[in-house]
Write a protein that holds these residues in place. Structure first.
Motif, PDB file in Angstrom:
ATOM      1  N   ILE A  84      12.071 -28.699  28.818  1.00  0.00           N
ATOM      2  CA  ILE A  84      13.257 -28.695  27.749  1.00  0.00           C
ATOM      3  C   ILE A  84      13.680 -27.506  27.759  1.00  0.00           C
ATOM      4  N   GLU A  85      15.328 -27.223  28.172  1.00  0.00           N
ATOM      5  CA  GLU A  85      15.434 -26.068  27.516  1.00  0.00           C
ATOM      6  C   GLU A  85      17.227 -26.041  27.155  1.00  0.00           C
ATOM      7  N   LYS A  86      17.385 -25.403  26.235  1.00  0.00           N
ATOM      8  CA  LYS A  86      18.720 -25.389  25.685  1.00  0.00           C
ATOM      9  C   LYS A  86      19.936 -25.066  26.032  1.00  0.00           C
ATOM     10  N   SER A  87      19.183 -23.903  27.104  1.00  0.00           N
ATOM     11  CA  SER A  87      21.004 -23.429  28.005  1.00  0.00           C
ATOM     12  C   SER A  87      21.214 -24.346  28.991  1.00  0.00           C
ATOM     13  N   ASP A  88      22.338 -23.875  29.873  1.00  0.00           N
ATOM     14  CA  ASP A  88      22.865 -24.787  30.893  1.00  0.00           C
ATOM     15  C   ASP A  88      22.327 -23.760  32.032  1.00  0.00           C
ATOM     16  N   THR A  89      21.285 -22.856  31.714  1.00  0.00           N
ATOM     17  CA  THR A  89      20.845 -22.434  33.108  1.00  0.00           C
ATOM     18  C   THR A  89      18.975 -22.484  33.076  1.00  0.00           C
ATOM     19  N   LEU A  90      18.487 -21.973  33.751  1.00  0.00           N
ATOM     20  CA  LEU A  90      17.027 -22.317  33.785  1.00  0.00           C
ATOM     21  C   LEU A  90      16.810 -20.379  34.021  1.00  0.00           C
ATOM     22  N   ASN A 145      17.398 -30.959  29.379  1.00  0.00           N
ATOM     23  CA  ASN A 145      18.604 -29.981  29.046  1.00  0.00           C
ATOM     24  C   ASN A 145      18.856 -30.622  27.128  1.00  0.00           C
ATOM     25  N   GLY A 146      18.965 -29.815  25.937  1.00  0.00           N
ATOM     26  CA  GLY A 146      18.292 -29.731  24.359  1.00  0.00           C
ATOM     27  C   GLY A 146      17.463 -28.934  23.842  1.00  0.00           C
ATOM     28  N   GLU A 147      17.770 -29.073  22.547  1.00  0.00           N
ATOM     29  CA  GLU A 147      16.796 -28.133  21.681  1.00  0.00           C
ATOM     30  C   GLU A 147      15.675 -28.994  20.731  1.00  0.00           C
ATOM     31  N   ALA A 148      14.365 -28.690  20.819  1.00  0.00           N
ATOM     32  CA  ALA A 148      13.602 -28.821  20.143  1.00  0.00           C
ATOM     33  C   ALA A 148      13.291 -28.992  18.671  1.00  0.00           C
ATOM     34  N   VAL A 149      12.928 -29.956  18.421  1.00  0.00           N
ATOM     35  CA  VAL A 149      12.458 -29.831  17.112  1.00  0.00           C
ATOM     36  C   VAL A 149      10.878 -30.504  16.832  1.00  0.00           C
ATOM     37  N   PHE A 150       9.880 -30.425  16.613  1.00  0.00           N
ATOM     38  CA  PHE A 150       8.726 -30.932  16.220  1.00  0.00           C
ATOM     39  C   PHE A 150       8.966 -31.885  14.930  1.00  0.00           C
ATOM     40  N   LEU A 151       8.132 -33.258  15.366  1.00  0.00           N
ATOM     41  CA  LEU A 151       8.035 -34.129  14.007  1.00  0.00           C
ATOM     42  C   LEU A 151       6.342 -34.545  13.601  1.00  0.00           C
ATOM     43  N   SER A 152       5.547 -33.392  14.808  1.00  0.00           N
ATOM     44  CA  SER A 152       3.877 -33.440  14.482  1.00  0.00           C
ATOM     45  C   SER A 152       3.577 -32.919  15.418  1.00  0.00           C
ATOM     46  N   ASP A 153       2.241 -33.023  15.334  1.00  0.00           N
ATOM     47  CA  ASP A 153       1.199 -32.402  16.818  1.00  0.00           C
ATOM     48  C   ASP A 153       1.887 -32.809  17.670  1.00  0.00           C
ATOM     49  N   THR A 154       1.918 -35.053  18.222  1.00  0.00           N
ATOM     50  CA  THR A 154       1.770 -34.982  19.193  1.00  0.00           C
ATOM     51  C   THR A 154       3.638 -35.461  19.883  1.00  0.00           C
ATOM     52  N   GLN A 155       3.908 -35.361  18.485  1.00  0.00           N
ATOM     53  CA  GLN A 155       5.872 -35.645  18.923  1.00  0.00           C
ATOM     54  C   GLN A 155       6.998 -34.682  18.406  1.00  0.00           C
TER      55      GLN A 155
END
Length: 475
Positions: A35-41, A115-125
């Motif tokens: 998962i990467e929030k920007s458009d480049t690696l 592509n996007g920003e990740a936010v934890f919901l729990s230890d497994t999601q």
């Protein structure tokens, strides 16, 4: 909300730690989602950090060489630089080439890039939202992943100090790398790795540079005699270094920026075309939703991990700038491989002592292991052996006699090498061998018996070992 997608190994962040973890995890049989929030690696290092900065440093060296070849008896006409073309070369021939290589590697290893920003919901999601839309977590625009294991590799961002907002002519290191012109006057606040490197680069390109440093010396993490070699060269380039100085405020218009700093309570204001602030970086951990997991942070916002990168959550690992230790790309590489291996059940472990630290100043500095002072702080009795580059034929033929190499070894019959330091032309090329020496626990006799080709810049390593043996050759 969309259905939950089951994933094997998820990695957040496609910088040095993230993409290397993805490669190694895939090689070990894991199915990887990156998962990467920007458009480049490639992250900060590859896009707006260590790689493009070295390109500018190289351009500066080339310009200096073109402007004056009199040392070699070469008469040259006045050289000119088209900085727009320099910036185009840096971006298209260096950065874009390397980032496209990372993209190719992800495809080759069958890594699913999201592509996007990740936010934890729990230890497994976790929930992945389109970049900039995390506030709309209740919508159906994102994806929810459930994973077996996850590696956090979200990197860091520049620290912003009061009265120096990053806008206009006040820039962070990213802005400093992408200036539209070579400034006539350039102020750098912070004389650490990044500040010193880019100050030297722009001085080589023709700018008059002023470094404002809050401590008593630039590059405070290196030994004083090493820093003095760099300071000598900076002063030769016309760089003004102001230490024990506190940056107070900045004021700007469309043509210049005024920077006010204080030394011993006395304020001084200088005017420049641009002001770059490089006073450190903060880990990107505060917007991940880690409060919904068992992951623990220290008082600096860094993730607490064991020597495999494992956090307090059995499903979550962390590497790179988000964990304690030096914020170095090659350290992130190593930690990424360790974490990926640990997830696959390998008995991997990180060894932070042998991680090389390199500053691409002019001349370069490279260190591995303990310094003399650090060894003594650990209660280790040590001696040192030092060989000057002025005694190295290759350095002299390159008109680069400044600097030295130093071994730090135990003051006993074993004479085990616990540290190595170099300051001089292309000292970075010595760092790999230095790391092997320290990592393998070699003693000075092992090093002395390792034949080095002549004439090369690595010979001072063997020469220092000869000195430690009491059998000096070329001094």
């Amino acid at each position: 909300m969309a259905d939950v997608e089951k994933k094997d190994t998820v990695i957040i962040g496609a910088g040095p730690g993230g993409y290397v973890a993805a490669i190694r995890a895939s090689e070990l049989g894991q199915k990887v989602t990156l998962i990467e929030k920007s458009d480049t690696l490639g992250g900060v290092c590859l896009n707006v950090g260590c790689v493009p900065s070295k390109a500018l440093i190289q351009a500066g060296h080339r310009l200096e060489q073109a402007e004056d070849g009199s040392t070699y008896g070469i008469s040259t006409k006045s050289a000119t630089i088209d900085f727009k073309k320099t910036q185009e070369w840096k971006q298209t021939k260096v950065v874009d080439r390397m980032t496209s290589g990372v993209q190719m590697l992800m495809k080759k290893h069958h890594v699913d890039v999201v592509n996007g920003e990740a936010v934890f919901l729990s230890d497994t999601q976790l929930r992945v939202m389109p970049t900039g839309e995390k506030q709309f977590m209740s919508t159906d625009t994102g994806q929810t992943f459930e994973y077996n294991n996850l590696i956090i590799a979200t990197g860091s961002h520049p620290i912003q100090i009061p009265n120096f907002k990053f806008e206009g002519r006040v820039v962070d290191s990213t802005g400093g790398l992408n200036l539209p012109e070579i400034p006539k006057e350039f102020v750098v606040i912070g004389g650490g790795y990044v500040g010193t490197e880019l100050a030297g680069a722009y001085a080589s390109l023709g700018a008059h540079v002023t470094i404002i440093e809050g401590t008593k010396s630039i590059l405070p993490n290196f030994a004083k005699d090493m820093v003095s070699v760099v300071l000598k060269k900076l002063k030769k380039k016309g760089v003004d270094v102001i230490t024990n100085a506190m940056a107070k405020k900045s004021e700007q218009d469309d043509k210049s920026v005024s920077v006010t700093y204080a030394v011993d309570g006395k304020e001084t204001t200088i005017k420049a075309d641009y002001c770059m602030v490089t006073v450190g970086r903060k880990p990107n951990t505060d917007t991940l939703g880690l409060e919904y997991t068992k992951v623990k942070l220290n008082d600096r916002g860094l993730i607490e991990v064991d020597n495999q990168g494992r956090t307090a959550s059995e499903h979550i690992w962390a590497v790179g700038d988000v964990v304690p230790g030096a914020a170095l790309a090659h350290k992130a590489f190593a930690e990424a491989k360790t974490a990926a291996g640990a997830i696959s059940g390998e008995k991997t472990a990180n060894d932070w002592l042998s991680v090389p630290a390199v500053c691409f100043s002019d001349p370069e500095i490279a260190t591995v292991g303990y310094s003399e002072a650090a060894a003594k702080d650990k209660g280790i009795k040590v001696k040192t052996a030092k060989f000057p580059f002025a005694g190295n034929a290759r350095a002299v033929s390159l008109d680069a006699p400044d600097g030295f190499f130093r071994l730090i070894y135990t003051d006993d019959d074993n004479k085990n090498v616990v540290g190595a330091e170099a300051v001089g032309f292309e000292a970075s090329t010595m760092a790999g061998e230095m790391s092997i020496i320290v990592n393998d626990g070699m003693n000075v006799e092992d090093v002395a018996l390792t034949i080095h080709p002549h004439p090369t810049l690595n010979e001072p390593i063997q020469e220092s070992a000869d000195i430690a043996m009491g059998l000096p050759t070329h001094v």
